[in-house]
Motif scaffolding. Structure first.
Motif, short mmCIF file in Angstrom:
data_model
loop_
_atom_site.label_atom_id
_atom_site.label_comp_id
_atom_site.label_asym_id
_atom_site.label_seq_id
_atom_site.Cartn_x
_atom_site.Cartn_y
_atom_site.Cartn_z
N LYS A 134 0.85 -1.19 0.00
CA LYS A 134 0.00 0.00 0.00
C LYS A 134 0.89 1.24 0.00
CE LYS A 134 -4.04 -1.62 2.56
NZ LYS A 134 -3.86 -2.90 3.20
N THR A 135 0.32 2.37 -0.45
CA THR A 135 1.05 3.63 -0.27
C THR A 135 0.86 4.06 1.18
OG1 THR A 135 -0.85 5.01 -0.74
CG2 THR A 135 0.47 4.31 -2.62
N GLU A 138 -2.71 5.20 1.82
CA GLU A 138 -3.65 4.06 1.85
C GLU A 138 -3.51 3.28 3.15
OE1 GLU A 138 -3.66 2.98 -2.94
OE2 GLU A 138 -2.45 1.82 -1.54
N GLU A 141 -4.99 5.18 6.04
CA GLU A 141 -6.44 5.18 5.97
C GLU A 141 -7.01 3.85 6.48
OE1 GLU A 141 -8.00 6.31 2.08
OE2 GLU A 141 -9.88 5.33 2.67
N ARG A 142 -6.38 2.76 5.99
CA ARG A 142 -6.82 1.43 6.40
C ARG A 142 -6.61 1.23 7.91
NH1 ARG A 142 -9.71 -2.86 6.45
NH2 ARG A 142 -8.74 -4.90 6.22
#
Lengths: 266, 232
Positions: A134-135, A138, A141-142
């Motif tokens: 993931k970046t 991301e 956020e997750r």
């Protein structure tokens, strides 16, 4: 999803796994129980190769991830001699495969093993970002989404030492989830917790089960096994002595050692 | 006593002895600080060699070399190593470098042996569960080491590393054997040129004491910052 084929493992002279085989299907919840020292944790740790089997094979999604028997593979022999160079490059490829395979298998430990030098947030984003799953945005956020789910959003900037045992274990579970694994392995996740905190961890695990996560759980929580498992395995002296759906497993145990074990724990 | 003070004062200020003292102080600090930095680099490398899983021949060889290195540098006195480098090793190799560099090199190599054992202890003091958690997430050995284990290991060894630095700082007083003018040599020169020994040597001792106390304070500060996430 995971196939364990005829796996042997010894520690020094002590043989822990004696040719154990089992397979875990997609979406299945399998609970492994057994007396201490029976090899149930070792079996689980062999699945993601935290322990390297001495003999036997582990397959994940149809690909072999053990290299223990690589030297026995025919293609590495040229004129009856082992081609070491080819074997080396095969092993190197294997070790990359191991890391890739592990990304798909989340693991939860008895002693949580949160990274003590990182905050809760950093614990959750380190691996996804570093492994380019993931970046950073991301992953964060997750992480926030998962923290919100377990109600620990306000702890995101705390270090693990500031959390209670139950909170640590729940963060450890969502840290594994942050990698979006295909299967979750639990190694006695509630054994190191105060009785008061066992419930909150089990509830989160039941939640995961409801979402359809494939789970392999080594535990002493018989209530959890009965409620959540599709299949219960009884490991005794390095082999699977009995396996059955929970109703049958607890209602009508066959193996004498299992009968004795259940009498003691229930 | 006041006559002795006057002699010391005259030597220090009007005769500009303080310049020599400052130069000596600079050399002492330079050798100790750069020596420790070199020692840390060497020490981390040696410790890693010894901790790597011993699966291949190359790793076993590196681990053996690491043992050999520690045995040599821990098994002989610092002064002897200094003399060997200055009078034997470099002349044989035909290399000429400034003597201050020779001193830094000698102290760095020596410190590496001690730091390697300190670092090895530090790495082993980090719970194996930390490594397992990293590997289970899919990080490779190097990534786990660099991001998880080493930061915790370094935090654990700061007090011991501080000890090593203080020992190093004081041990630099032997560099005058190869004609480097350090703090000790500077005061020795002052004492010798005035035949007044009492005050220069007492002041010398006090300067070392103040230096060590200052270093102790800095170490405490570093430790407190690194322990931000700790319960203790």
């Amino acid at each position: 999803m995971i196939d364990v084929k005829n796996v042997y493992k010894s520690f020094g002279k002590k043989e822990i796994l004696k040719g154990i085989s089992c397979s875990i299907e997609q979406g299945e919840r399998v609970v492994i129980i057994g007396p201490s020292g029976s090899g149930k944790s070792t079996l689980l740790r062999c699945m993601n190769l935290l322990e390297t089997p001495d003999k036997g094979e582990i397959w994940l999604d149809g690909s072999l991830i053990t290299s223990a028997d690589a030297a026995l593979h025919k293609e590495f022999f040229v004129d009856g001699k082992l081609n070491k160079k080819q074997l080396k490059s095969f092993e190197r490829e294997m070790s990359i495969n191991i890391n890739l395979a592990r990304q798909q298998m989340g693991m939860v430990f008895q002693h949580f093993n949160l990274f003590n030098n990182l905050t809760v947030m950093q614990n959750m984003t380190l691996a996804p970002v570093m492994l380019k799953v993931k970046t950073k945005a991301e992953a964060e956020e997750r992480a926030l989404e998962l923290l919100d789910r377990i109600g620990l959003l306000d702890k995101k900037n705390e270090y693990p030492s500031k959390l209670s045992g139950g909170q640590k274990q729940r963060v450890a579970i969502i840290r594994a989830l942050a990698m979006d694994p295909k299967v979750m392995l639990f190694d006695e996740p509630t054994s190191a917790l105060d009785p008061e905190m066992v419930g909150e961890v089990l509830d989160l695990m039941k939640d995961l089960a409801k979402d359809g996560m494939t789970m392999v759980v080594v535990t002493h929580e018989m209530g959890f096994a009965r409620e959540v498992a599709d299949r219960v395995l009884f490991v005794n002296e390095g082999v699977i002595a009995e396996e059955a759906p929970p109703a049958e497993f607890f209602g009508n145990p066959q193996h004498p050692r299992l009968v004795q074990f259940l009498q003691k724990v229930l | 006593m006041s006559a002795a003070w006057d002699v010391f004062y005259r030597q220090m200020i009007p005769l500009e002895g303080y310049k020599k003292v400052l130069e000596g102080l600079g050399n002492t600090a330079l050798i100790a600080i750069v020596g420790l930095l070199i020692g840390m680099v060497i020490g981390c490398l040696l410790a890693t060699c010894k901790i790597l899983p011993k699966s291949s021949f190359a790793v076993k060889l590196l681990s053996g070399f690491s043992d050999f290195y520690v045995a040599i540098f821990r098994g002989t006195p610092m002064v002897v190593q200094l003399l060997l480098i200055h009078f034997v090793l470099l002349p044989i190799m035909g290399v000429q470098i400034p003597i201050i560099l020779e001193a830094i090199l000698a102290f760095g190599l020596n410190s590496g042996a001690y730091v390697s054992e300190i670092m090895r202890g530090g790495i082993l003091s980090v719970d194996i569960g930390q490594t397992e958690a990293g590997r289970a997430l899919g990080l490779n050995y190097g990534q786990t080491m660099l991001r998880i284990v080493l930061p915790q290991a370094i935090k654990n060894v700061v007090p011991t590393l501080g000890n090593e630095f203080i020992a190093l700082l004081k041990e630099t007083s032997v560099v005058s054997f190869i004609t480097v003018v350090d703090l000790t040599k500077a005061f020795q020169n002052i004492a010798n040129s005035t035949y007044e020994y009492i005050i220069p040597y007492i002041v010398l001792a006090l300067v070392y004491l103040v230096l060590v106390l200052a270093v102790t304070g800095v170490i405490k500060l570093i430790e407190r910052r690194l322990r931000a996430g700790d319960r203790r």
